[in-house]
Design an enzyme around this catalytic site. Structure first.
Site, PDB file in Angstrom:
ATOM      1  CE  LYS A  19      -4.525  -1.900   1.478  1.00 18.97           C
ATOM      2  NZ  LYS A  19      -6.031  -1.672   2.613  1.00 18.97           N
ATOM      3  CE  LYS A  74      -5.384  -8.104  -2.637  1.00 23.55           C
ATOM      4  NZ  LYS A  74      -5.689  -7.204  -1.222  1.00 23.55           N
ATOM      5  CE  LYS A 101     -14.291  -4.033   0.278  1.00 21.77           C
ATOM      6  NZ  LYS A 101     -13.943  -3.355   1.706  1.00 21.77           N
TER       7      LYS A 101
HETATM    8  P1  AMP Z   1     -10.280  -6.477   2.218  1.00 20.37           P
HETATM    9  O1  AMP Z   1     -11.783  -5.864   0.992  1.00 20.37           O
HETATM   10  O2  AMP Z   1      -9.981  -5.856   2.617  1.00 20.37           O
HETATM   11  O3  AMP Z   1     -11.765  -5.085   3.216  1.00 20.37           O
HETATM   12  O4  AMP Z   1     -11.415  -7.646   2.514  1.00 20.37           O
HETATM   13  C1  AMP Z   1     -12.550  -8.680   3.279  1.00 20.37           C
HETATM   14  C2  AMP Z   1     -12.617  -9.451   2.967  1.00 20.37           C
HETATM   15  O5  AMP Z   1     -12.147 -10.312   1.544  1.00 20.37           O
HETATM   16  C3  AMP Z   1     -11.208  -9.866   3.408  1.00 20.37           C
HETATM   17  O6  AMP Z   1     -11.011 -11.516   4.318  1.00 20.37           O
HETATM   18  C4  AMP Z   1      -9.823 -10.850   2.322  1.00 20.37           C
HETATM   19  O7  AMP Z   1      -9.012 -11.199   2.333  1.00 20.37           O
HETATM   20  C5  AMP Z   1     -11.175 -10.827   1.429  1.00 20.37           C
HETATM   21  N1  AMP Z   1     -10.064 -11.160   0.112  1.00 20.37           N
HETATM   22  C6  AMP Z   1     -10.251  -8.891  -0.420  1.00 20.37           C
HETATM   23  N2  AMP Z   1     -10.035  -9.675  -1.575  1.00 20.37           N
HETATM   24  C7  AMP Z   1      -9.843 -11.148  -1.744  1.00 20.37           C
HETATM   25  C8  AMP Z   1      -9.936 -11.360  -3.503  1.00 20.37           C
HETATM   26  N3  AMP Z   1      -9.611 -10.786  -4.294  1.00 20.37           N
HETATM   27  N4  AMP Z   1      -9.702 -13.108  -3.262  1.00 20.37           N
HETATM   28  C9  AMP Z   1     -10.343 -13.841  -2.222  1.00 20.37           C
HETATM   29  N5  AMP Z   1     -11.217 -13.289  -1.222  1.00 20.37           N
HETATM   30  C10 AMP Z   1     -10.753 -11.439  -1.001  1.00 20.37           C
END
Ligand code: AMP
Ligand code: TRP
Length: 338
Positions: free
Chosen positions: A119, A204, A207
């Protein structure tokens, strides 16, 4: 007489940031498993709005984003009768316990976190907020405050979970048994642990991205979802054997196979055996994704017309969460000498 009490269900905790557009990776890597865990665990799920402060944002938009995320989680199947859903900032013990974690972690340990390195790769460390650096300590506090046994997350959170365990073990060995040592619950390989960007399957799905054409947003129009899947980057192979699951050599095709396998509860290798053309595979992936996303969108529209209901769920959730987290905080304060 021997007690015939049934064993206690596992305590489950997880969190999701309200910032940015929730996507298919969030659903398949995390949210889906949160919904499943409700039937077997004593579940606490939080929208981590304090973590969202590590990036700049407008106050009114932040407030809205938290409500949107909470509404989406309910639409995806979280049931307030079966889990406790709340906003992180409504439970003061998270921030209080985070300070204890900051006084337990070392600078070097936090500097090794790949999420922090990723980041800050673009903007540089000098202008990054300190909160981005100490973020894993707040996350450890989120988990430890609830004596969580199990933390369902995607693969990208593995390192943060390992740090949480290290901090809990260190605290316990220094000050006496205080925290439960949590386990990460990460989907099996090939079952949604790491969904990749459709337009660049070496990255990956995320968001915060500069490649939105490869991110299937959970609020995207169905026609856009279909288009993104049909335009997913694959490779130039043709002919027999071109549809196979090999994440190294064929990242695009493997990502599509993984999407279908995860949504249909199958094994990606087995799914591959049924296809010989990328176009057919993409068409079935699009159908499976829409089958999963459209009902969530419909429920989201219904629930977003009832913001008072959602707010009540969060208020009740905060009360329940506070009772658990405040007790853990007190235990930690006592142990450390406050
Ligand atoms: P975040 O978007 O960082 O708030 O992530 C929320 C949840 O979604 C966390 O448990 C992450 O590990 C999961 N997550 C985020 N991006 C991915 C992805 N591309 N594939 C699988 N899990 C994801
Ligand atoms: N750091 C997680 C992410 O970016 C979100 C998160 C914050 C979390 N606190 C948590 C996940 C506690 C699980 C448990 O995805």
């Amino acid at each position: 007489m021997l007690s015939s009490a049934t064993p206690k269900p596992p305590r489950v905790l997880s969190g999701i940031q309200p910032t940015g557009q929730p996507h298919l990776g969030n659903l398949l890597g995390a949210i889906r498993y949160w919904v499943e865990d409700q039937t077997v665990g004593d579940c606490y799920y939080c929208v981590v709005d304090l973590h969202g402060l590590t990036v700049p944002g407008d106050p009114a938009e932040r407030r809205q984003a938290s409500m949107t995320m909470a509404t989406l989680l309910l639409a995806a199947g979280l049931d307030p009768e079966s889990c406790t859903l709340f906003l992180q900032s409504h439970v003061p013990a998270h921030a209080q316990l985070a300070w204890l974690m900051e006084c337990t972690a070392s600078f070097g340990e936090l500097a090794r976190m790949t999420q922090f390195k990723d980041k800050t790769a673009k903007g540089g460390e000098q202008t990054a907020r300190v909160g981005l650096f100490t973020y894993p300590c707040l996350m450890a506090a989120d988990i430890l405050a609830y004596d969580a046994d199990r933390v369902p997350v995607g693969e990208d959170q593995r390192q943060h979970l390992e740090l949480t365990r290290d901090l809990a073990l260190r605290f316990n060995s220094t000050y006496g048994p205080t925290f439960v040592i949590p386990q990460a619950a990460i989907p099996r390989p090939g079952r949604g642990a790491r969904i990749m960007n459709l337009a660049d399957p070496t990255r990956k799905m995320s968001k915060t991205t500069d490649l939105p054409s490869g991110v299937v947003g959970l609020f995207d129009e169905p026609a856009d979802i279909e288009r993104k899947i049909k335009r997913a980057v694959t490779d130039a192979d043709t002919g027999p054997g071109s549809v196979r699951y090999d994440r190294e050599a064929k990242p695009g095709v493997s990502n599509l196979l993984e999407l279908l396998a995860t949504l249909r509860g199958e094994d990606p290798q087995r799914v591959a055996d049924r296809y010989s053309r990328y176009g057919d595979l993409k068409a079935d992936v699009a159908t499976a994704v829409l089958d999963a996303v459209e009902p969530i969108q419909r429920r989201y529209r219904e629930l977003s017309a009832q913001p008072d209901f959602v707010y009540d769920v969060l208020k009740t959730g905060a009360k329940q969460a506070n009772a658990v987290a405040a007790a853990t905080l007190q235990r930690a304060y006592d142990a450390i000498g406050l």
